[in-house]
Design an enzyme around this catalytic site. Structure first.
Site, mmCIF file in Angstrom:
data_model
loop_
_atom_site.group_PDB
_atom_site.id
_atom_site.type_symbol
_atom_site.label_atom_id
_atom_site.label_comp_id
_atom_site.label_asym_id
_atom_site.label_seq_id
_atom_site.Cartn_x
_atom_site.Cartn_y
_atom_site.Cartn_z
ATOM 1 N N SER A 84 0.791 -1.228 0.000
ATOM 2 C CA SER A 84 0.000 0.000 0.000
ATOM 3 C C SER A 84 0.828 1.285 0.000
ATOM 4 C CB SER A 84 -0.962 0.013 1.190
ATOM 5 O OG SER A 84 -2.038 -0.860 0.962
ATOM 6 N N LYS A 87 0.157 3.623 -2.825
ATOM 7 C CA LYS A 87 -0.924 4.608 -2.799
ATOM 8 C C LYS A 87 -0.386 6.040 -2.739
ATOM 9 C CE LYS A 87 -4.641 1.774 -0.756
ATOM 10 N NZ LYS A 87 -4.107 0.479 -0.352
ATOM 11 N N SER A 139 -6.133 3.244 4.188
ATOM 12 C CA SER A 139 -5.551 2.421 3.121
ATOM 13 C C SER A 139 -6.624 1.662 2.352
ATOM 14 C CB SER A 139 -4.532 1.434 3.702
ATOM 15 O OG SER A 139 -3.650 0.971 2.711
#
Length: 376
Positions: A84, A87, A139
């Site tokens: 993640s 991101k 997230s």
């Protein structure tokens, strides 16, 4: 004498040369990006300086956000699954493009994304601003896909992310998903994550999202509170943000930045098998202690000049159908479509010249045949 085609060749060359700027790439760097020492796979520390605290991370970078100096590193250009932490690239690529007040209706595909989620519904109750908060605080993989839909679709978004990575010179990074969910061919490095974090911290909107500890989030009947997964926002002095990640294949990854006495230190780690929060705190402490007191082992390079970005006026209620053209993804270059267009124009010019030449030959042959027939 036959008709010469030199003018046609010259015209074709002019067409291709006219597309030169679109195809131009920065000159290839000699050695690893950021300095020769960053080619190392082991611990990279300035001479005569005490090594940073130990960490189980396979790769890490400690850097000064203001100067771009890399203070210490370990296997900084090693390519790993980012989980993640990718991101951060999604946010950096899409914040300039999407109006944060636009309403978005997530599709069922977005709502049903696997892994971490904020809990979206298919109702048009979310603003882009809400989705960025869900992306960076909780997230949310569902929020990542909903933002991709608002940006015109998955293919468009991956093209934007990879284009942004190229602009930042994050050449170890290939985005295959907007969420960071594992996918073959997807990669990043501790060095690239530091580049992305540094660029993000210079963007006020990005910095606002990653610094939020909590926020209210829309629900079909009211609101509920969401909290940031970055534990250091509550426990480390001067912590700014940024993003943590984990999957079973990528293991633990983290991008963090903290500010003290007006100076910001960035720490990135990848492939950590365990609890890394205390280790990151110690790496940040080391960075603040060494800043300006040791010779850097490398540098975070500056981004290439940005291209103008036009914000979208409205977000689609339902994700658009995939475009017929292939997406710009792993390994594709930002100027590829322009290059193809230039070559198509050149081919058209050459084809037209060929027909012109053919017609001239036919007329000349006809005249010669007529004169010959008159002599018979």
């Amino acid at each position: 004498m036959g008709t010469k085609l030199v003018p046609v060749a010259a015209l074709l060359a002019a067409v291709v040369l006219a597309a030169g700027p679109a195809l131009a790439e920065p000159p290839a760097a000699e050695g690893p990006l950021g300095g020769d020492r960053l080619a190392g796979r082991g611990l990279i520390v300035p001479k005569g300086v005490k090594a940073p605290p130990k960490t189980k991370a396979t790769s890490f970078v400690i850097a000064d956000a203001e100067t771009g100096q890399v203070l210490a590193a370990k296997n900084p250009h090693g390519r790993y699954l980012p989980a993640s932490t990718l991101k951060t690239l999604t946010a950096l690529a899409l914040i300039p493009k999407l109006d944060r007040n636009l309403k978005v209706k997530p599709s069922r595909t977005a709502v049903n994304q696997e892994g971490s989620a904020v809990g979206l519904s298919t109702k048009p109750i979310y603003k882009v601003d809400d989705l960025f908060k869900a992306l960076m605080l909780t997230s949310g993989n569902d929020a990542a896909m909903a933002l991709a839909e608002a940006n015109g679709g998955l293919s468009t978004t991956l093209a934007d992310m990879n284009s942004e990575a190229k602009r930042l010179q994050a050449n170890d990074t290939v985005a295959k998903t907007p969420s960071g969910l594992d996918k073959p061919g997807q990669s990043s490095s501790a060095y690239d994550l530091a580049l992305i974090a540094r660029a993000g911290l210079a963007n006020p909107e990005f910095r606002r999202y990653v610094s939020l500890k909590t926020s209210r989030f829309p629900a079909p009947k009211g609101y509920y509170e969401i909290g940031n997964h970055n534990k250091l926002l509550w426990r480390y002095k001067g912590m700014v943000g940024v993003k943590n990640g984990w999957t079973s294949k990528a293991l633990g990854s983290f991008v963090g930045a903290a500010t003290r006495d007006g100076h910001t230190i960035i720490v990135t780690i990848m492939r950590h098998d365990g609890y890394f929060w205390e280790e990151v705190e110690h790496l940040l402490d080391w960075g603040f202690a060494m800043r300006g007191k040791s010779t850097p082992v490398g540098t975070l390079v500056d981004p290439l000049p940005a291209q103008p970005v036009t914000k979208q006026v409205q977000a689609p209620a339902v994700p658009a159908a995939p475009a017929a053209a292939p997406a710009q993804g792993a390994g594709s270059e930002p100027g590829t479509s322009r290059a193809i267009g230039a070559l198509a124009i050149g081919a058209g010019v050459l084809g037209g010249a060929g027909w012109l030449f053919y017609g001239m030959r036919r007329r000349r042959t006809a005249r010669e045949s007529s004169r010959t027939a008159g002599r018979r």
